[in-house]
Design an enzyme around this catalytic site. Structure first.
Site, PDB file in Angstrom:
ATOM      1  N   GLU A   1      19.669 -13.951 -15.963  1.00  7.48           N
ATOM      2  CA  GLU A   1      20.735 -12.596 -15.295  1.00  7.48           C
ATOM      3  C   GLU A   1      22.061 -12.218 -15.707  1.00  7.48           C
ATOM      4  O   GLU A   1      22.834 -14.156 -15.977  1.00  7.48           O
ATOM      5  CB  GLU A   1      20.557 -13.449 -13.505  1.00  7.48           C
ATOM      6  CG  GLU A   1      21.968 -12.168 -12.535  1.00  7.48           C
ATOM      7  CD  GLU A   1      21.130 -11.981 -12.093  1.00  7.48           C
ATOM      8  OE1 GLU A   1      21.019 -10.705 -12.960  1.00  7.48           O
ATOM      9  OE2 GLU A   1      21.354 -11.975 -10.819  1.00  7.48           O
TER      10      GLU A   1
ATOM     11  N   ASN B   1       1.530  -0.608   5.764  1.00  7.25           N
ATOM     12  CA  ASN B   1       2.114  -1.044   4.596  1.00  7.25           C
ATOM     13  C   ASN B   1       3.571  -1.906   4.885  1.00  7.25           C
ATOM     14  O   ASN B   1       4.064  -2.100   5.547  1.00  7.25           O
ATOM     15  CB  ASN B   1       2.409   0.415   3.528  1.00  7.25           C
ATOM     16  CG  ASN B   1       3.375  -0.594   2.269  1.00  7.25           C
ATOM     17  OD1 ASN B   1       3.055  -1.787   2.390  1.00  7.25           O
ATOM     18  ND2 ASN B   1       4.185   0.771   2.144  1.00  7.25           N
ATOM     19  N   GLY B   2       2.318  -3.445   4.227  1.00  8.90           N
ATOM     20  CA  GLY B   2       3.413  -4.225   4.244  1.00  8.90           C
ATOM     21  C   GLY B   2       2.813  -5.558   4.185  1.00  8.90           C
ATOM     22  O   GLY B   2       1.595  -6.154   3.999  1.00  8.90           O
TER      23      GLY B   2
ATOM     24  N   LYS C   1      15.575 -22.638  -6.960  1.00 11.76           N
ATOM     25  CA  LYS C   1      15.768 -22.182  -5.306  1.00 11.76           C
ATOM     26  C   LYS C   1      15.160 -20.703  -4.592  1.00 11.76           C
ATOM     27  O   LYS C   1      15.733 -19.687  -5.100  1.00 11.76           O
ATOM     28  CB  LYS C   1      17.059 -21.555  -5.275  1.00 11.76           C
ATOM     29  CG  LYS C   1      18.092 -20.725  -6.466  1.00 11.76           C
ATOM     30  CD  LYS C   1      19.666 -20.643  -5.988  1.00 11.76           C
ATOM     31  CE  LYS C   1      20.237 -19.512  -7.397  1.00 11.76           C
ATOM     32  NZ  LYS C   1      21.421 -19.828  -7.467  1.00 11.76           N
TER      33      LYS C   1
ATOM     34  N   MET D   1      21.171 -28.229 -11.417  1.00 15.08           N
ATOM     35  CA  MET D   1      20.203 -29.372 -12.225  1.00 15.08           C
ATOM     36  C   MET D   1      18.374 -29.155 -12.030  1.00 15.08           C
ATOM     37  O   MET D   1      18.363 -29.728 -12.390  1.00 15.08           O
ATOM     38  CB  MET D   1      20.406 -30.199 -13.283  1.00 15.08           C
ATOM     39  CG  MET D   1      22.224 -29.735 -14.204  1.00 15.08           C
ATOM     40  SD  MET D   1      21.210 -27.964 -15.516  1.00 15.08           S
ATOM     41  CE  MET D   1      20.460 -28.983 -16.680  1.00 15.08           C
TER      42      MET D   1
ATOM     43  N   CYS E   1       1.168  -1.173   0.507  1.00 16.60           N
ATOM     44  CA  CYS E   1       0.380  -0.182  -0.031  1.00 16.60           C
ATOM     45  C   CYS E   1       1.137   1.187  -0.423  1.00 16.60           C
ATOM     46  O   CYS E   1       1.747   1.327   0.106  1.00 16.60           O
ATOM     47  CB  CYS E   1      -0.466  -0.049   1.499  1.00 16.60           C
ATOM     48  SG  CYS E   1      -1.231  -1.895   1.760  1.00 16.60           S
TER      49      CYS E   1
END
Lengths: 1514, 492
Positions: A912, A255-256, A958, A500, A27
């Site tokens: 990434e 908020n959270g 992960k 993998m 929020c």
């Protein structure tokens, strides 16, 4: 207790995969206070304006005009009410209730109920008032559930003081709620009490921010006056029927997200029995349950805070109990504070999660930020004594000259406004009121630690001499446990790494006998809350805890802390012996045998017996219950330790006894990190894994581990503790006390009645085995353990869980499938492909996957000729290769995948780590460019060249974890692509530091959309319970596509614990996402993608029918290119050149784009065949057609109990099941287009252009589209420095100057919000404090959190302090700032940061490159540096020159007084600078210097005279 | 350890234990294998194994040897545990360590593009070490059942079945028609490939574990076939597949033409100083032709060298396999490539694509002296199998002695016919999925069940049949599967 509007939920409760209690909301918040208490109507108006300026932090549902909820809390406008309502009396003589009543239904019954309740509680209802509302312009969704809003006014019959009245009103509210719940009067499903209070009133609803003002006519009434305003704008993942979910709650805004909610609820419930308070007396019973299942986390926090405050504690006290700062590891904390926290930690566990909570009793305001500081909270105080606090600065415009002070709430910091005194009370002063000598004294006298307990006992092995393997077998050990987990843990002290991904069946599908632990999958944080980096940010994590008898939550006595303090939940046997025999300070333990004789009893009965004995022991005065299976032997079968713990824990919670004793598990069964995580997660306080210890001793004795016995045991414990922290951190949980009993797991393959009995509240969606089948497995293991073993046989089963074994667990990737697929694709042999596909698809003999339990329901379908089905080339356009980073796999493999995918019209993803620019616009380009947490190579030019932009929130193998690319893998090419230095290791943090919540994600999506207006932005999530609501949030955050990854995704490296136990199969995730998106009418706005272990055309067809439109493949295409599943990616020794950067090995890479292309075509060919059979011509017709799927009957002792009907459920809706609508990014409103027009001469012909503008916080991501245009025209190099100058005044919205390209100089006079200069790509960002500001620039916060995140090049100057995480992962920017918050320069890999003031703690954590210079006037900077990867150095001449130039520039650009002061006294100041140098970087620098090359950055050029503003510019 | 030497393969080159020098060895019957090895060498070779995630070697090994584990243990100098782990899947690792063609090595992931780990050498070394250290000792079962089991045939299948069943506590009697235990391990494999004391010490071990051996006990001759049904609760027929394939060509009845097994057996008996039945078959001073390019053929070639042949020609009808894998023969399938046999290393003439037409007695002494043959080429023809075409007709090859080593066709099943045992079309014993023949309680294993195969398959089959027998007798079993592991072997 709170009655929920549950009608819409309950009608669907049994349907689908989505648990409706798991909604998420983040929020925008705002608080306004007139400190002088004058108040007035103006404050309401200002509050609403502030709310409107936070509009971008809220969200819309499927309709533009239905918000996720917004509202305002004000002080009770007595004068207004007195005018409107007769007979109220004075301010303190009545309370006002604001309620939602059913629309179109008679509210009489409810009103009568309220009146009766009031009467019973000693009140008269003096009046009812219809609150005038105006629903013009509300969206359909909001209208469909719109209530009537009414106010009622109650007066106490007796003469009571204000505080008694408050208590009575609190009780009354609870009584009303209880009665509504119990009596269910007409309309109760819509009933909700927004507030019932003497001092305040809440106006809220399922509204957009702007609608609050128009909906409630009262708010426009001048008579409505207040000196305190809370406003809130909600961004939720789900909006159905959510009027009451809007904030403010009765007392607070938030908020959270509370990550540990499940556990907090359980603990709260457990504590209820002992609650007592003189304030409530007998009325306490009316308050229970204090908080209920199925509420939002905010509602729960509100309930509990309210209880604590009403129960007698001060507001700061209550806040500090619930949300303590990170005190455990903070050596700088004063003793009194430590004692306060330590004492209170014996009363309740912290409520953990990213949270900004603001609470008010109507006079005072308390606000608190979580220990990680994961939400923004900026505030300022004006000269006329007004406080403005909000998620963003600038949300309420204030004349700079009127500003007395600006600041932010720091991590773990509390903020308190004393209404009476009319001032902000500093943190220290608050504590002066809270701390007390008694806490320390009480602790000294009562708290017990094991060191103090006499009778040290040596760690004596029990079983080694009696053939340990019998016990190992009986407890379910395999060679995997012993050799792949325990051995490395004891040998190296770390939870071992694998690679993998996972390709073995779920335990319920396996043909092997798996322990109960493995039926539980770890949940993790994504999007709505961030995972944390427990390694780099260990200052906030803790394993400390207390166990024993807890006492009345509402009281405080010496007795409260008479508990046993433990540093770690993992006990040695000596510690266990002490606990088993403890008789100290009245702390006594009792041991309950958790083994049983199967001849005389059943497992279920044995658990009941254990429960009884535990209760008896506690009732007999034991304060610690030890659940022990040391009696295990040929005739005694151990109850699975997790079953014993869950069974006892929940039983004690139900009996109100859980907080009367600690639970310690002494068991032979647990040995791997996941085992401990589940035990703690289901309520164990401490664990002694004695058989794991003895296994280690045997290993040491046999010489298998070449480590001293004590060291081996200690290392093993360390590895377990470290692993536990990792499991906690992936959910964003910092402390063990919060994690304990928090049940952050999803069960797969367990019967729901079994789960309800022993693991109540755990998500469980597929049904499965119950206690009988579990017992069969337990007995089987036991028999296997204690029967005579046959010569020649191995002592232990091979397992084969991690590495394929002939005798072990089945892997989908095995020698046969690998060989067959390679043969098929390398020779274009479709028959061989069919054989391969058969091995995966036909699961009659052996179950492999959830989809193996499904079959196509062709009964009512007429097949069509194959030629009528759309061609292969159209189908392959829906295929993509899963993100794999350039860095984890070789350039050859990376390019081959890209080219192969491009060849069939699909696309590949960079992963990434960026992509070399020379691949742009070639066949080797990845059309999908990833943006991950470390932002490697993410420049304006990179983004501008994408067709798709992928935000990786999590990855399958992960989820919730970061990454680490070792220095040896960072060669020249990779370093260049990632804008870093060869040889320097690179860390990817678990969270994106610009995404701690859903509205942050919306912000990043907006940033990326600006960085490339043509690219689709998509968000990668991982399947877990609740991913559906996240997907809905993602759709509302305006992503163009969402990817749901299965847990089985491959990877370069992950802990084996994570590979095996985190995340869920994509079948569940896709189906849940699709269901929630359809239910909320959000499906047609977003494309749904899937990946994670897809291998065949059948897999694709299954995914399509479950709701996915596009399909990704990761491991399989790598296999076509030669991957033989060595699972050694992390070792850089890949012998086929796939997952390595070693030049010699890369030459062996055998792949070819055609292999990849062949594979894609084969899959499509198989899909076509299935489509023909199903009579479907186009793939679009398949999407979401779960009616074409049916569950198969299987002959499998476990899987036959499964029920996938929730997976196959389809909401009844008209929503299109595929993407048919574009998201409205509102780009056409962007101010950047004006700049672009004005800057045309610059972009076209390099002419200088100067642009001036005024900006506000609502103008987000300014300068980014302009930069994108420059990148498109000029590539990475951009324009000449300072070609385009943007001169702004005002407050910069979030992401000011994100990805600013070379040639743009953006100067703002004012201040900015979070993410300023994010991804700065060569441009120059200058923020100057206005000259007329009434405060010292260097003392005030001029820019928010996470400035310069992932910046790659350019310069930035901040004339003031920055928030948390300044220059995180900066890789090239040179910057000057006058002070920073916590975690400054974290993960930085390059560039220069000069900090002219104080820093927060944990500076330089994970920093592997670049240099930072900190002006350390107080000489204590060293205490705030995290020296794990950096050291401090004295300055050399080069450094002095560097600092000088940067400070001079800073002075020139920003007119900084601070810079001027330093330059004026240069000789003094220069000596006070300290240099922060990363160890790894220093080593590389030194080596390269020896080779004659200086790789360090050179000072930036001096400013040219015309490009920076002067004072006259205002 | 987290990782077991993932980069070891890059530090060391493949170096198997190897063989003695051909010139040195070709005149004696001592084993051709290098006699000595040292720990360090094998520790290095073990380090070459990267302990990969998908150890395809285990797929390639019919009996699922846990190869990565013992490779690592050898590297870590933990030979004893290596031996335990090797014995867990293989009753007789020296049988395979010396004589297995090592399909595992061909399947090793390093064989994908590099030299595989020397698995076979390591296996041999572990077994050698085990015997040397005295670690291999009889382990009689702690408890006995009352069940009696007969095993017919004492080759690797019979012996592994016997040991496994004995471990399960059953009373096991092994019937062997020859005068010594071991089957082909004893008389079929020439001494230069496998020294017979290796068999003997195993037999000693088994005997001490409580297994009864009856030699010179031939079913249907001196042992009534009914006995195996009546005197035993279960029995296993593991008589191998010893019926040789004949070549009924003109001149086949001439003297000087013999089956390989007769030839090899004679020499082994001679070496063992046992009487040699029938006329001596001796290559001394002769031009010898061995028909058949397989391992048995090679054994005959090597034996002929040792007997002093003037010239040895080994003839194969099919073409010489390529040196490199053809594309369609991809890893991890076994490579169909040319590999020089130990016999050829010792010097012989290898002829491929030679189609024998007749055996000719040129001088009329009733003994063969020439072989008539055509040279052929094999043409790939459309749909069907390749067809041969004569490229050079009427070759004449001097042949004073011809050894037929063209394979075996079926077990000698006739002794069991009275029981009513059914056969498959190829002559092997018909068995169900529990390896039981058509006669209840009578099982079959090894070549008798599968047709001619390798030692390792025989061991595996013996282990599996033991499991089925145990299950049949007691309703449950703790004996582990071998060929029938949950994850099947790669090579079927």
């Amino acid at each position: 207790m709170l009655h929920m509007m549950t009608e819409t939920f309950e009608s669907d409760r049994e349907r689908g995969l989505h648990d409706r209690s798991r909604q998420k909301a983040n929020c925008g918040v705002g608080v306004l206070v007139d400190l002088d208490g004058d108040g007035g109507h103006e404050l309401v108006e200002d509050g609403l304006s502030l709310l409107e300026n936070l509009d971008h932090r809220g969200a819309r549902g499927a309709e533009e005009n239905t918000g996720d909820g917004a509202g305002i809390l004000i002080q009770k406008p007595h004068d207004f009410f007195a005018d409107e309502v007769d007979g109220l009396g004075a301010f303190d003589e009545y309370g006002v209730g604001q309620v939602f009543l059913p629309r179109d239904k008679q509210p009489d019954e409810l009103q009568a109920l309220i009146e009766a309740a009031a009467a019973d509680e000693g009140f008269d209802v003096v009046a009812w008032r219809d609150v005038p509302t105006n629903n013009d312009g509300l969206g359909e969704t909001a209208l469909a559930t719109e209530p009537d809003v009414a106010q009622f006014f109650v007066k106490p019959q007796a003469d009571v003081g204000p505080e008694e009245l408050d208590t009575a009103l609190y009780v009354l509210r609870n009584v009303i709620e209880s009665r509504v719940e119990a009596q269910e009067p007409v309309g109760s499903e819509r009933f909700y009490i927004c507030s019932l209070d003497r001092r305040k009133v809440v106006y809220k609803g399922l509204l957009t921010n702007g609608q609050v003002r128009t909906y409630y006519e009262d708010l426009g009434d001048d008579r409505l006056e207040t000196s305190l305003v809370f406003v809130h704008s909600r961004f939720s993942t789900n909006t159905l029927g959510a009027w009451e979910l809007a904030h403010p709650y009765r007392n607070m805004i938030h908020n959270g997200e509370i990550n540990t909610l499940r556990g907090n609820l359980n603990w709260m419930h457990a504590r209820e029995a002992d609650l007592e308070s003189p304030v409530f007396g007998d009325d306490i019973g009316k308050l229970k349950p204090i908080t209920e299942e199925g509420q939002s986390d905010t509602a729960v926090v509100d309930n509990v805070l309210e209880l604590l405050v009403e129960g007698g504690r001060s507001l700061p006290h209550a806040l500090r109990m619930l949300v303590p700062e990170a005190w455990e590891g903070n050596d700088r904390l004063e003793d009194a504070r430590r004692e306060f926290y330590q004492y209170h930690s014996t009363i309740n566990e912290p409520w953990d999660g990213p949270a900004l909570i603001a609470y008010t009793d109507g006079y005072d305001v308390g606000a608190i930020l979580d220990r990680n500081g994961l939400r923004p909270a900026r505030y300022l105080v004006t000269e006329d004594d007004r406080l403005i606090m909000a998620s963003e600065t600038g949300a309420l415009e204030v004349d700079a000259a009127n500003v007395k002070r600006t600041d932010r709430l720091e991590p773990g910091q509390m903020f308190y406004v004393d209404g009476d005194a009319g001032r902000i009370v500093p943190d220290d002063e608050i504590f002066d009121r809270l701390t007390d000598e008694k806490y320390g004294e009480w602790l000294d006298e009562n708290r017990v630690t094991l060191d103090a307990v006499e009778e040290a006992v040596a760690e004596t092995p029990t079983y080694v001499e009696q053939d340990i393997s019998k016990y190992q077998r009986a407890f379910g050990y395999t060679l995997d446990h012993v050799e792949r987990l325990i051995e490395p843990m004891a040998d190296e002290g770390k939870d071992p790494i694998g690679a993998m991904g996972n390709d073995t069946p779920l335990s319920v599908l396996s043909s092997r006998n798996k322990t109960l632990f493995t039926y539980f999958k770890q949940l993790f944080a994504q999007v709505s809350n961030p995972p944390i980096d427990y390694i780099r940010e260990e200052t906030v994590t803790s394993l400390e805890q207390h166990l024993g008898r807890q006492h009345n939550l509402l009281g405080e006595t010496a007795e409260h802390c008479r508990q046993l303090g433990l540093d770690s939940p993992i006990l040695t046997r000596a510690q266990q012996a002490k606990i088993s025999a403890i008789e100290t300070n009245g702390i006594r333990s009792a041991t309950v045998d958790i083994t049983y004789d199967p001849e005389t009893t059943s497992l279920a009965a044995a658990v009941e017996r254990v429960r009884r004995e535990a209760v008896d022991a506690i009732e007999g005065g034991a304060e610690i219950v030890v659940l022990s299976d040391t009696a295990t032997g040929p005739d005694r079968v151990p109850i699975p330790s997790l079953l014993a713990v869950g069974g006892v824990h929940h039983h004690l919670v139900r009996e109100g006894l859980r907080t009367h004793a600690g639970i310690v598990v002494e068991s032979g069964q647990p040995n791997a990190v996941h085992h401990f995580a589940t035990l703690v997660g289901y309520g164990a306080d401490a664990i002694t894994p004695y058989l794991a210890y003895e296994t280690i001793e045997e290993q040491v004795y046999e010489g298998v581990i070449d480590v001293d016995r004590e060291d081996a045991l200690a290392q093993y414990r360390h590895a377990v503790e470290d692993g536990l922290q990792k499991v906690m951190a992936k959910m964003g949980i910092s402390t063990l006390e919060s994690y304990k009993g928090a049940q952050i797991f999803e069960a797969v393959g367990l019967a729901s009645d079994f789960v309800e009995e022993y693991f109540e509240g755990t998500e469980n969606r597929t049904e499965g085995i119950g206690v009988e089948q579990l017992e069969a497995d337990v007995l089987d293991r036991h028999e296997n353990g204690f029967e005579e073993s046959v010569a020649g046989n191995l002592d232990l089963d091979q397992g084969g869980e991690f590495y394929w074994r002939r005798d072990g667990e089945f892997h989908q990737w095995n020698p046969s499938t690998i060989g067959k697929l390679q043969h098929a694709t390398n020779h274009g042999d479709y028959e061989a492909y069919e054989e391969f596909a058969e091995m995966i698809n036909d699961q009659t003999e052996r179950l492999q996957t959830l989809r193996g339990l499904l079959e196509f329901d062709t009964e009512d379908r007429e097949s069509i000729p194959l030629e009528d089905v759309q061609p292969v080339e159209e189908i392959t356009q829906r295929f993509f290769s899963a993100s794999m980073s350039f860095g984890s796999i070789s350039p050859e493999a990376h390019e081959t995948l890209a080219e192969g995918m491009n060849r069939v019209g699909g696309f590949a993803s960079t992963g990434e780590g960026g992509e070399p620019t020379e691949r742009f616009n070639t066949v080797r380009e990845c059309a999908d460019k990833q943006v991950a947490s470390a932002r490697f190579g993410v420049t304006s030019n990179y983004l501008a060249n994408a067709d798709h932009l992928e935000i990786k929130m999590a990855q399958g193998s992960k989820p919730g974890e970061g990454g680490h690319l070792p220095g040896e893998k960072v060669n020249e090419l990779i370093a260049e692509t990632r804008s870093t230095t060869p040889g320097v290791p690179l860390i990817s943090p678990p969270p994106h530091h610009d995404i701690y919540s859903i509205e942050d994600l919306a912000q990043l999506i907006h940033d990326l959309k600006c960085s490339n207006t043509d690219a689709d932005v998509h968000v990668k999530l991982v399947s877990e319970a609740g991913v559906g609501v996240i997907a809905a949030g993602v759709s509302k955050a305006k992503a163009d596509a969402v990817l749901i990854s299965g847990h089985d995704g491959g990877t370069g490296a992950s802990p084996k614990t994570s590979i095996k136990h985190a995340g869920l199969p994509w079948e569940l995730g896709i189906s849940e996402a699709n269901q929630v998106l359809l239910e909320n009418d959000l499906r047609s706005r977003i494309r749904v993608r899937v990946d994670g272990g897809l291998k065949t055309g059948r897999d694709v067809a299954m995914a399509a029918l479950l709701g996915a439109e596009e399909y990704g493949f990761g491991t399989a295409p790598l296999i076509t290119c030669g991957c033989v599943m060595l699972r050694k990616c992390h070792a850089n020794t890949c012998s086929v050149g796939v997952a390595t950067q070693d030049e010699e090995l890369r030459e062996k890479f055998p792949g070819d784009p055609e292999f990849v292309a062949n594979y894609m075509r084969f899959i499509a060919r198989e899909v076509r065949e299935i489509m023909a059979e199903l009579g479907v011509e186009r793939m679009d017709e398949l999407i979401g057609r779960t009616d074409l799927l049916a569950q198969k009957d299987v002959d499998h002792p476990r899987a036959e109990h499964m029920d996938l009907s929730e997976l196959l459920w389809r909401p009844d809706t008209d929503e299109d099941p595929v993407k048919t609508r574009e998201q409205n990014h509102k780009l056409d409103e962007k101010v950047d287009y004006e700049f672009i027009e004005a800057a045309e001469p610059a972009i076209e012909s390099g002419e200088d252009v100067e642009i001036e503008a005024r900006v506000g916080n609502e103008a987000r991501t300014v300068g980014t589209i302009l930069s994108s245009e420059i990148s498109k025209a000029h590539g990475e190099d951009g324009l000449e420095d300072d070609t385009i100058t943007l001169d702004f005044e005002g407050t910069g919205g979030q992401s000011l100057g994100a990805f600013l390209a070379s040639g743009v100089t953006l100067t703002l006079t004012g201040d900015t919000n979070d993410y300023a200069g994010k991804g700065l790509s060569g441009g120059k960002l200058i923020v100057e404090t206005p000259a007329e500001a009434g405060y010292e620039a260097s003392e005030n916060v001029v820019t928010g959190n996470v400035a310069l995140y992932g910046a790659t090049d350019g310069e930035a100057y901040f004339n003031g302090r920055a928030g948390e995480r300044f220059a995180v992962r900066n890789s090239g920017v040179k910057t000057v700032v006058e002070g920073v918050g916590d975690h400054g320069c974290e993960y930085m890999t390059g560039g220069i940061a000069v900090i002219l003031g104080e820093t927060g703690k944990n500076f330089g954590a994970g920093m592997s490159g670049g240099e930072a210079y900190v002006l350390d006037e107080s000489g204590d900077f060293e205490e705030r540096v995290n020296t794990e990867m950096v050291h401090l150095e004295a300055l050399e001449e080069r450094d002095r020159r560097m600092i000088r130039r940067l400070v001079e520039n800073h002075a020139r650009y920003t007119d900084s007084d601070r810079a001027a002061e330093i330059l004026d006294n240069w000789d003094t100041y220069v000596e006070q600078f300290v240099k922060v140098m990363p160890d790894a970087y220093a080593a590389v620098v030194e080596q390269r210097l020896a080779e004659g090359e200086d790789i360090r950055a050179s000072p930036p050029p001096k400013p040219t005279t015309t490009t920076f503003p002067t004072e006259g510019d205002d | 350890m987290t990782e077991r030497h993932p980069g070891g393969y890059r530090q060391h080159r493949r170096r198997p234990i190897g063989k003695r020098d051909p010139d040195e060895r070709k005149d004696d019957y001592d084993e051709v294998w290098a006699e000595k090895w040292d720990d360090e060498h094998l520790a290095e070779q073990g380090e070459r194994c990267m302990d990969c995630g998908t150890p395809t070697c285990m797929g390639g090994c019919p009996i699922g040897n846990i190869i990565p584990d013992w490779n690592d243990l050898v590297h870590r100098d933990d030979w004893k545990r290596a031996l335990e782990r090797l014995h867990a899947t293989n009753n007789f690792p020296e049988f395979t360590g010396y004589n297995c063609p090592a399909p595992c090595e061909n399947s090793c992931v390093l064989a994908y593009n590099d030299d595989p780990v020397t698995i076979k050498s390591i296996e041999r070394a572990i077994a050698d070490r085990g015997w040397e250290e005295g670690w291999i000792q009889p382990e009689p079962p702690e408890q006995r059942t009352d069940y009696e089991v007969a095993i017919v045939g004492s080759g690797p299948a019979g012996l592994s079945a016997a040991q496994q069943l004995n471990r399960a506590g059953h009373h096991v009697t092994v019937f062997e028609r020859a005068d010594e235990i071991g089957g082909l391990m004893r008389y079929g494999i020439p001494d230069q490939k496998f020294a017979k004391d290796r068999v003997e010490r195993r037999v000693d071990q088994l005997r001490e574990e409580g297994i009864t051996f009856e030699t010179n006990a031939e079913i249907g001759e001196n042992v009534p076939v009914e006995r195996i049904e009546e005197d035993f609760d279960a029995s296993v027929i593991a008589v191998g597949s010893q019926k040789p394939i004949d070549l009924p060509l003109p001149g086949r009845d001439l003297d000087g033409i013999h089956f390989a097994m007769d030839y090899l057996t004679q020499q082994n008996r001679r070496n063992a100083r046992k009487d040699v039945p029938g006329p001596d078959i001796d290559a001394d001073g002769k031009d010898v032709v061995v028909l058949g390019g397989g391992d048995t053929g090679a054994d005959c070639v090597a034996t002929a060298h040792r007997q002093g042949a003037d010239q040895v020609v080994q003839i194969e009808l099919l073409p010489k396999p390529p040196v490199e894998r053809p594309p369609e023969n991809s890893w991890p399938d076994q490579p169909q490539t040319y590999k020089k046999t130990y016999a050829q290393e010792e010097g012989a003439i290898e002829e491929y694509c030679v189609d024998t037409n007749a055996f000719v007695d040129g001088d009329g002494d009733g003994v063969v002296d020439t072989l008539e043959a055509d040279r052929v080429i094999w043409e790939e023809g459309g749909e069907g199998p390749p067809e041969k075409k004569v490229s050079e007709a009427n070759l004449e090859i001097p042949a004073d002695l011809v050894i037929l080593a063209v394979g075996f066709e079926a077990p000698e099943s006739s002794p069991f016919e009275p029981l009513g045992i059914e056969l498959e079309d190829d002559g092997t014993l018909a068995t169900d999925e529990d390896m039981m023949t058509s006669v209840d309680g009578v099982f079959a294993a090894g070549d008798a069940d599968m047709g001619p195969s390798l030692i390792v398959w025989a061991i595996g089959s013996g282990r599996d049949v033991a499991r089925h027998v145990d299950l049949h007798l007691t309703g449950e079993t703790d004996l582990p599967p071998s060929l029938e592991t949950p994850n099947e072997p790669l090579v079927q």
